[in-house]
Motif scaffolding. Structure first.
Motif, PDB file in Angstrom:
ATOM      1  N   ILE A 656       0.862  -1.186   0.000  1.00  0.00           N
ATOM      2  CA  ILE A 656       0.000   0.000   0.000  1.00  0.00           C
ATOM      3  C   ILE A 656       0.899   1.237   0.000  1.00  0.00           C
ATOM      4  O   ILE A 656       1.729   1.419   0.895  1.00  0.00           O
ATOM      5  CB  ILE A 656      -0.933   0.013   1.219  1.00  0.00           C
ATOM      6  N   VAL A 657       0.765   2.053  -1.040  1.00  0.00           N
ATOM      7  CA  VAL A 657       1.617   3.225  -1.183  1.00  0.00           C
ATOM      8  C   VAL A 657       0.750   4.457  -1.374  1.00  0.00           C
ATOM      9  O   VAL A 657      -0.390   4.383  -1.824  1.00  0.00           O
ATOM     10  CB  VAL A 657       2.585   3.064  -2.375  1.00  0.00           C
ATOM     11  N   THR A 658       1.294   5.602  -1.030  1.00  0.00           N
ATOM     12  CA  THR A 658       0.576   6.871  -1.207  1.00  0.00           C
ATOM     13  C   THR A 658       1.083   7.648  -2.404  1.00  0.00           C
ATOM     14  O   THR A 658       0.468   8.620  -2.822  1.00  0.00           O
ATOM     15  CB  THR A 658       0.710   7.729   0.065  1.00  0.00           C
ATOM     16  N   VAL A 659       2.240   7.231  -2.948  1.00  0.00           N
ATOM     17  CA  VAL A 659       2.755   7.813  -4.182  1.00  0.00           C
ATOM     18  C   VAL A 659       3.172   6.652  -5.081  1.00  0.00           C
ATOM     19  O   VAL A 659       3.503   5.558  -4.608  1.00  0.00           O
ATOM     20  CB  VAL A 659       3.968   8.742  -3.934  1.00  0.00           C
ATOM     21  N   ASP A 660       3.136   6.873  -6.390  1.00  0.00           N
ATOM     22  CA  ASP A 660       3.535   5.818  -7.319  1.00  0.00           C
ATOM     23  C   ASP A 660       4.951   5.345  -7.004  1.00  0.00           C
ATOM     24  O   ASP A 660       5.875   6.144  -6.835  1.00  0.00           O
ATOM     25  CB  ASP A 660       3.460   6.321  -8.758  1.00  0.00           C
ATOM     26  N   THR A 661       5.128   4.037  -6.940  1.00  0.00           N
ATOM     27  CA  THR A 661       6.395   3.440  -6.546  1.00  0.00           C
ATOM     28  C   THR A 661       6.764   2.327  -7.519  1.00  0.00           C
ATOM     29  O   THR A 661       5.902   1.559  -7.944  1.00  0.00           O
ATOM     30  CB  THR A 661       6.297   2.852  -5.117  1.00  0.00           C
ATOM     31  N   VAL A 662       8.046   2.249  -7.883  1.00  0.00           N
ATOM     32  CA  VAL A 662       8.525   1.201  -8.769  1.00  0.00           C
ATOM     33  C   VAL A 662       9.268   0.154  -7.949  1.00  0.00           C
ATOM     34  O   VAL A 662      10.189   0.470  -7.195  1.00  0.00           O
ATOM     35  CB  VAL A 662       9.454   1.763  -9.871  1.00  0.00           C
ATOM     36  N   VAL A 663       8.839  -1.109  -8.096  1.00  0.00           N
ATOM     37  CA  VAL A 663       9.493  -2.229  -7.416  1.00  0.00           C
ATOM     38  C   VAL A 663      10.123  -3.110  -8.489  1.00  0.00           C
ATOM     39  O   VAL A 663       9.446  -3.543  -9.423  1.00  0.00           O
ATOM     40  CB  VAL A 663       8.488  -3.056  -6.588  1.00  0.00           C
ATOM     41  N   ASP A 664      11.418  -3.366  -8.380  1.00  0.00           N
ATOM     42  CA  ASP A 664      12.118  -4.208  -9.341  1.00  0.00           C
ATOM     43  C   ASP A 664      11.992  -5.667  -8.927  1.00  0.00           C
ATOM     44  O   ASP A 664      12.423  -6.057  -7.832  1.00  0.00           O
ATOM     45  CB  ASP A 664      13.596  -3.825  -9.427  1.00  0.00           C
ATOM     46  N   VAL A 665      11.402  -6.479  -9.802  1.00  0.00           N
ATOM     47  CA  VAL A 665      11.247  -7.913  -9.557  1.00  0.00           C
ATOM     48  C   VAL A 665      12.199  -8.651 -10.491  1.00  0.00           C
ATOM     49  O   VAL A 665      12.103  -8.530 -11.721  1.00  0.00           O
ATOM     50  CB  VAL A 665       9.802  -8.367  -9.807  1.00  0.00           C
ATOM     51  N   THR A 666      13.122  -9.406  -9.909  1.00  0.00           N
ATOM     52  CA  THR A 666      14.081 -10.170 -10.701  1.00  0.00           C
ATOM     53  C   THR A 666      13.616 -11.616 -10.800  1.00  0.00           C
ATOM     54  O   THR A 666      13.402 -12.283  -9.785  1.00  0.00           O
ATOM     55  CB  THR A 666      15.481 -10.121 -10.075  1.00  0.00           C
ATOM     56  N   VAL A 667      13.454 -12.085 -12.029  1.00  0.00           N
ATOM     57  CA  VAL A 667      13.032 -13.457 -12.299  1.00  0.00           C
ATOM     58  C   VAL A 667      14.226 -14.230 -12.857  1.00  0.00           C
ATOM     59  O   VAL A 667      14.951 -13.722 -13.721  1.00  0.00           O
ATOM     60  CB  VAL A 667      11.866 -13.497 -13.307  1.00  0.00           C
TER      61      VAL A 667
END
Length: 782
Positions: A656-667
């Motif tokens: 849950i975020v209040t500002v747009d956030t980028v999360v890097d997912v490494t596969v």
């Protein structure tokens, strides 16, 4: 291994075993060079004597003349709202209604009693009603299910070679029983394609083709179809750019369609077939980049039928060959379309024109109907299209909703049959009723037109429209019946013309060399030769190699051996044609391995980015391929990983975020020796409401109004007041194509998907407040 498709070595062995008994090198049927492509449907088998057949179950693959057809299109698989494919038997019968959508469903209908899917595709069946264990009395059943590639999956089964799953009973192919469509066709040199879409199941094509996530689901199911043994994919998106049943087209559809064809081609590889059905109206064809389509596709199947019908204002022809003075709209005929396509530079050999094995009947305002008579419309409630203004003739053709099969037309008395010399097609009248159809003479004219203009061939809708059993029936189980003497007059007329109008033509005699030996990674060349009794010009083609025609009845074939550590055996197939008939021969290649054992790292394909709302979940699909056929494992830096037949699905639960956030997912994918990784930038979009509720129980909402409730966005479908979102059908939860977390206050319908405790579930029936994971509950673990 097919690009984009990963199966374990065990699954590959199972698939090979299931195909045992199928001819590995069979001369294609028929032996002329024209395409005869027939659509075979799931639903026609239900029809019996009331629809012109001798018995119910006559209209299956067992009653198709395999000596006439070169390709059969199994129709249809539909596209669901999430981009996945589903059995045509699971289509939403109310899809014509505003805002109606198609929910996801199994690729093959799991109920063998209410669907023909398995009976047609796998043939005569033997049922195992519970998954066998290790007791002595279960050993025979266990051996059978294991040999055919079935493994236990929850309360049902999984067919490991294809990734198709279902409920009990297990539909085993019966040993010694009637073969299924694909096996029977392959034994006769006929190819079988999976046809996707159709008039009533194309609504979600546009959004799927425009959305990478939904397209990934679509392509993953294409992998399953290819693993089932299909020889290619036929797309029947009706219609890009102009829309169809309960959806609008847009200009972006054309480019998205072209990209989809390229994506499918990349997925299935260069040696499988890729075709599509197109409208015969040139106004619907202008938006395509035809050179781009020519580069990726094998054939363009033009639907040169349904050009007039109950929607028309005057009685006209269903499938005219040429224009005629009474036509309502100009340029709706086969000849005009051919000229238009030639002007676009579309190769004639890639064009197949439609042959209608059915007619269309309308009622007119006249005492005696005629070509060009005004039609008499009223509101008709069709089984597929729903309430529609139409002049359809239901008085004479009620069982067919105005579209009788040719075999039924020929059994029906009381009609005066006539010939339109302008359009070169027949028609019939009975009082105020008008019927347009094709008969043997008109089909012969169309077939000759195709020969004269060097077109690719015909598509037939549909193969059982002209069959007549003139013998008795042999029963295979309770469903399948095979006629001992089958007549197909329209199909036979096509074959007669394509084979030389009854004039005997001898196939060329082909000579190929014996076994060839070559070292790994090197090239070998050999000569082939052919003669023809009629001295017709000959042309050579090969598969799995290249060929150079020497112009004197001989050709030089060049084969590039793969780099392999171990000895392998390969085959080059040579085909020579005299323009009407062909002969084939096979050359076995023994490739001597280098003895150098190496490992090729796996290749990972993953999206560069994804988007998810704050606090919600998104499923990210990745695909992987391994040249060595090694078993692949997947890991991810965030989320949960579920392996799929072509790769893996990563379920990422956004914070849950209040500002747009980028999360890097490494596969990461690994073959046990080497690994490859990809990073996916997941943008978590902030919830502007902060998860707060905006729904007001005292406020009036109208259709289309949106609210937030318990962090979920809802849209009102009609007027409402005081009805709590998630608890009333008036509110529809926003669907972004992702799988959301289960909510105790939300109503779920059959087929809905959720995540709970990092596991994915699918609803088996309507439920509310039933927590996933409970034994006997409405949720099935995926």
């Amino acid at each position: 291994m097919q690009k984009g498709l990963h199966m374990s070595k065990l699954a590959c062995a199972m698939a090979a075993m299931l195909m045992a008994g199928t001819a590995s090198s069979v001369q294609a049927a028929p032996t002329h060079d024209k395409n005869v492509i027939g659509y075979i449907t799931q639903w026609e088998a239900w029809k019996g004597t009331n629809a012109g057949f001798s018995v119910k179950g006559e209209a299956t693959h067992l009653n198709v003349n395999m000596d006439i057809y070169s390709i059969l299109n199994f129709s249809f698989f539909g596209v669901a709202k999430d981009g996945s494919l589903h059995s045509g038997d699971l289509r939403n019968k109310k899809i014509y209604q505003p805002n109606a959508v198609q929910e996801p469903g199994p690729l093959l209908h799991p109920d063998v009693y209410s669907s023909w899917d398995f009976h047609i595709l796998w043939g005569e069946l033997e049922y195992i009603h519970q998954f066998p264990g290790n007791e002595a009395w279960e050993q025979d059943a266990l051996r059978k299910v294991q040999e055919q590639g079935f493994v236990k999956s929850g309360n049902g089964w999984l067919h490991a070679p294809s990734g198709v799953s279902g409920q009990m009973p297990i539909p085993l192919k019966k040993a010694g029983g009637a073969p299924g469509l694909i096996d029977l066709a392959h034994q006769n040199g006929v190819k079988v394609m999976a046809s996707l879409g159709g008039w009533s199941m194309s609504k979600h094509f546009p959004e799927m083709a425009a959305d990478p996530v939904k397209k990934a689901r679509f392509l993953a199911d294409v992998d399953k179809l290819m693993a089932l043994g299909f020889d290619g994919i036929d797309i029947d998106w009706e219609y890009p750019g102009t829309g169809g049943m309960n959806f609008q087209g847009n200009p972006e559809d054309y480019g998205n369609f072209e990209q989809l064809m390229e994506d499918i081609r990349d997925r299935i590889g260069p040696n499988k077939l890729l075709t599509a059905a197109f409208s015969a109206s040139t106004g619907k064809l202008e938006g395509y980049n035809w050179p781009r389509l020519v580069a990726s596709m094998d054939y363009f199947n033009m639907m040169t039928y349904d050009l007039n019908g109950g929607w028309s204002n005057v009685a006209g022809h269903n499938a005219p060959l040429y224009p005629y003075p009474e036509e309502e709209y100009q340029d709706l005929d086969l000849d005009h379309l051919r000229v238009w396509m030639a002007a676009k530079g579309i190769p004639s050999e890639k064009i197949n024109f439609g042959a209608a094995f059915y007619g269309r009947g309308v009622q007119t305002t006249e005492t005696t109907a005629y070509v060009g008579a005004p039609t008499d419309k009223r509101t008709v409630n069709f089984s597929v299209d729903g309430p529609t203004e139409s002049a359809v003739d239901l008085d004479n053709w009620k069982e067919f909703e105005g579209q009788p099969n040719y075999n039924y037309i020929m059994q029906t008395a009381g009609w005066e049959h006539m010939w339109d010399a302008n359009a070169e097609v027949p028609y019939a009248v009975k009082g105020k009723y008008f019927l347009s159809y094709d008969d043997v003479p008109s089909i012969e004219r169309k077939a000759q037109y195709i020969v004269d203009n060097q077109l690719g061939g015909v598509i037939v809708w549909q193969v059982h429209g002209d069959i007549k059993c003139e013998g008795s029936f042999v029963n295979y189980g309770s469903k399948l019946k095979q006629c001992t003497n089958l007549s197909s007059p329209l199909a036979e007329a096509i074959d007669k013309v394509f084979s030389g109008n009854g004039i005997v033509n001898t196939a060329p005699a082909l000579t190929v060399p014996a076994v060839q030996n070559v070292d790994a990674g090197t090239v070998v060349s050999f000569s082939v030769s052919a003669t023809d009794a009629e001295n017709d010009p000959l042309s050579f083609t090969v598969t799995n190699a290249t060929v150079a025609d020497n112009g004197d009845g001989t050709a030089t074939v060049t084969y590039q051996a793969p780099n392999t550590a171990t000895d392998i055996q390969d085959t080059v197939t040579v085909k020579v044609s005299d323009g009407r008939k062909a002969a084939t021969g096979s050359v076995v290649i023994h490739v001597k391995g280098s003895g150098i054992v190496g490992n090729t790292p796996p290749v990972l394909t993953a999206p560069a980015k994804a988007t998810v709302n704050s606090g919600q979940s998104v499923v990210i699909s990745v695909q992987a391929d391994d040249a060595d056929g090694d078993l692949l494992t997947f890991t991810a830096s965030e989320g949960t990983v579920v392996t799929t037949p072509t790769g893996a699905d990563i379920t990422f639960n956004a914070p849950i975020v209040t500002v747009d956030t980028v999360v890097d997912v490494t596969v990461t994918v690994s073959d046990g020796i080497a690994r490859e990784s990809a990073m996916i930038a997941v943008t978590v979009q902030a919830d502007s409401t902060g998860g707060q509720t905006t729904w007001d129980p005292n406020k009036v909402y109208n259709g289309g109004d949106t609210v937030m409730f318990n962090g979920v966005k809802y849209t009102a479908k009609w007027w409402t007041k005081g009805e709590e979102p998630g608890s009333s059908s008036v509110w529809e939860a926003f669907d972004d194509g992702s799988v959301g977390e289960w909510g105790a206050s939300k109503v779920y319908l059959s087929g809905d998907q959720v995540t709970f405790n990092a596991q994915a579930y699918k609803a088996k029936w309507w439920n509310k407040g039933d927590q996933p994971g409970k034994a006997g509950g409405p949720w099935q673990l995926m």
